[in-house]
Design a protein around this motif. Structure first.
Motif, short mmCIF file in Angstrom:
data_model
loop_
_atom_site.label_atom_id
_atom_site.label_comp_id
_atom_site.label_asym_id
_atom_site.label_seq_id
_atom_site.Cartn_x
_atom_site.Cartn_y
_atom_site.Cartn_z
N LYS A 1 0.80 -0.88 -0.27
CA LYS A 1 0.22 -0.08 0.09
C LYS A 1 0.67 1.36 0.28
N VAL A 2 0.59 2.21 -0.81
CA VAL A 2 1.59 3.01 -0.85
C VAL A 2 0.70 4.57 -0.54
N GLN A 3 1.53 5.84 -0.53
CA GLN A 3 0.40 6.66 0.50
C GLN A 3 0.00 7.72 -0.64
N GLU A 4 -1.11 8.54 -0.37
CA GLU A 4 -1.86 9.15 -2.03
C GLU A 4 -1.13 10.36 -1.82
N SER A 5 -0.81 11.08 -3.27
CA SER A 5 -0.62 12.42 -3.33
C SER A 5 -1.75 13.68 -3.91
N LYS A 6 -1.64 14.27 -2.81
CA LYS A 6 -3.05 15.91 -3.21
C LYS A 6 -2.85 15.75 -4.09
N THR A 7 -3.66 16.56 -4.92
CA THR A 7 -4.29 17.41 -5.89
C THR A 7 -4.68 19.05 -6.30
N PHE A 8 -5.09 19.01 -6.67
CA PHE A 8 -4.95 20.56 -6.72
C PHE A 8 -7.24 21.16 -6.62
N VAL A 9 -6.92 19.65 -6.74
CA VAL A 9 -8.85 19.85 -7.28
C VAL A 9 -8.76 18.76 -5.53
N GLU A 10 -9.88 20.15 -4.47
CA GLU A 10 -10.23 19.54 -3.48
C GLU A 10 -11.34 18.05 -3.51
N ASN A 11 -10.86 17.29 -2.73
CA ASN A 11 -11.95 15.59 -2.28
C ASN A 11 -11.31 14.98 -3.68
N LEU A 12 -10.14 14.90 -4.09
CA LEU A 12 -9.68 14.77 -5.45
C LEU A 12 -8.01 14.18 -4.81
N HIS A 13 -7.98 12.58 -4.80
CA HIS A 13 -6.33 12.15 -4.71
C HIS A 13 -6.10 11.51 -5.52
N CYS A 14 -4.58 10.86 -5.80
CA CYS A 14 -3.80 10.53 -6.72
C CYS A 14 -2.84 9.54 -6.45
N ILE A 15 -2.83 8.44 -6.85
CA ILE A 15 -1.39 7.53 -6.96
C ILE A 15 -0.70 8.03 -8.69
N PRO A 16 -0.02 8.50 -8.63
CA PRO A 16 1.36 8.74 -10.04
C PRO A 16 1.24 8.01 -10.62
N SER A 17 1.24 7.73 -11.96
CA SER A 17 2.45 6.63 -12.94
C SER A 17 3.68 6.74 -12.68
N SER A 18 4.22 5.64 -13.71
CA SER A 18 5.39 5.06 -12.90
C SER A 18 6.24 4.64 -14.40
N LYS A 19 7.22 5.17 -14.97
CA LYS A 19 7.55 4.41 -16.56
C LYS A 19 8.26 3.13 -15.66
N ASP A 20 8.07 2.89 -15.19
CA ASP A 20 8.49 1.16 -13.92
C ASP A 20 7.36 0.12 -14.03
N LEU A 21 5.84 0.97 -14.67
CA LEU A 21 5.11 -0.10 -15.02
C LEU A 21 5.27 -0.52 -15.67
N ALA A 22 5.80 -0.69 -17.19
CA ALA A 22 6.47 -1.14 -18.40
C ALA A 22 7.33 -2.39 -18.07
N GLY A 23 7.96 -2.34 -16.94
CA GLY A 23 8.30 -3.84 -16.93
C GLY A 23 7.73 -4.95 -15.75
N ILE A 24 6.41 -3.95 -15.24
CA ILE A 24 5.99 -5.14 -14.69
C ILE A 24 5.59 -6.97 -14.72
N ALA A 25 5.32 -7.09 -15.99
CA ALA A 25 5.01 -8.11 -16.38
C ALA A 25 5.77 -9.45 -16.05
N ILE A 26 7.14 -8.39 -16.47
CA ILE A 26 8.47 -9.22 -16.58
C ILE A 26 8.59 -9.87 -14.65
N GLU A 27 9.06 -8.13 -14.43
CA GLU A 27 9.00 -8.55 -12.95
C GLU A 27 8.15 -9.54 -12.50
N LEU A 28 6.95 -9.95 -12.64
CA LEU A 28 5.99 -10.41 -11.92
C LEU A 28 5.70 -11.85 -12.78
N ALA A 29 6.41 -12.33 -13.53
CA ALA A 29 6.52 -13.37 -13.90
C ALA A 29 6.24 -15.03 -13.36
N SER A 30 6.68 -14.89 -12.76
CA SER A 30 7.00 -15.88 -11.52
C SER A 30 6.41 -15.93 -10.48
#
Length: 246
Positions: free
Chosen positions: A62-91
């Motif tokens: 579980k990770v910490q959410e980030s506040k946005t400038f919009v009231e009531n809206l938080h976000c968990i941002p993307s990462s370029k590392d997502l591109a390799g997640i299928a290989i990392e989790l293969a086994s």
């Protein structure tokens, strides 16, 4: 909720960002999770990609959410590392459930996940972790072929992993009432999916396309534009459907 379509360019990220914002503006506490390695939803709410706490890490804890400038809206941002997640989790024996194990944010009314334009491991994790799906669909005939494949995937997920998954609605995007093709595609989709098709249609609108370059959702960047009004209507329709189904 997941905003899903394996076809690119259908307004998926635009829908995730603007529906999240419109719901937040109506007083709902919303968490937007950007699970597309391209990170366009992150940019769309004015945040930086590859922050210390991001959606790649969410596959492991579980990770910490980030506040946005919009009231009531938080976000968990993307990462370029997502591109390799299928290989990392293969086994990993529970690779299809990694997100489900980490998404635990009961303080929110809605968690909305933006998915990549593929039906790979990330999308499978999203489908296993969500309760409902919104499918944006461009008003063109190639989209009809794509949605058939997506429906097969959803049925397979329901049969094998997530029996509670449901389709909240199919959203017609880039809709032009003057265009006969848009009307024909709408008629085909409505004939087949009936009440699953949202009454609200998202029109082609340059303000929606401009908004991300300013780091703002369209409903804030140009609230009086036809596109912004359509997403506000979608939020109202979505909440009405939710109330009826309770």
């Amino acid at each position: 909720m997941a905003v899903v379509n394996q076809k690119g360019g259908v307004g998926k990220t635009t829908t995730a960002v603007n529906l999240s914002t419109a719901l937040a503006q109506k007083g709902k506490k919303v968490l937007l999770i950007d699970l597309d390695p391209q990170g366009n939803a992150t940019t769309g709410v004015g945040l930086e990609k590859n922050s210390v706490s991001n959606s790649y890490d969410l596959f492991f804890e579980k990770v910490q959410e980030s506040k946005t400038f919009v009231e009531n809206l938080h976000c968990i941002p993307s990462s370029k590392d997502l591109a390799g997640i299928a290989i990392e989790l293969a086994s990993d024996p529970v690779k299809n459930y990694k997100l489900k194990q980490s998404i635990n944010y009961p303080e929110y009314d809605y968690i909305i996940m933006d998915s990549p334009p593929t039906l790979g491991l990330i999308s499978l994790n999203i489908l296993n972790a969500c309760n409902g799906i919104i499918i944006p669909m461009q008003c063109e005939f190639y989209s009809l072929e794509g949605i058939a494949q997506l429906m097969e995937t959803i049925s397979s997920v329901r049969e094998n992993w997530n029996k509670d998954i449901k389709i909240d609605g199919i959203l017609m995007t880039m809709f032009d009432r003057r265009n006969m093709l848009s009307k024909d595609v709408l008629n085909e989709v409505t004939m087949f999916f009936k009440d699953l098709v949202f009454e609200t249609k998202i029109p082609r609108n340059v303000k929606l396309a401009e908004a991300p370059s300013f780091g703002k959702p369209g409903v804030i960047y140009s609230p009086l534009s036809p596109g912004a009004k359509a997403y506000d209507d979608l939020a109202e329709e979505f909440l009405s459907k939710e109330k009826l189904n309770q």
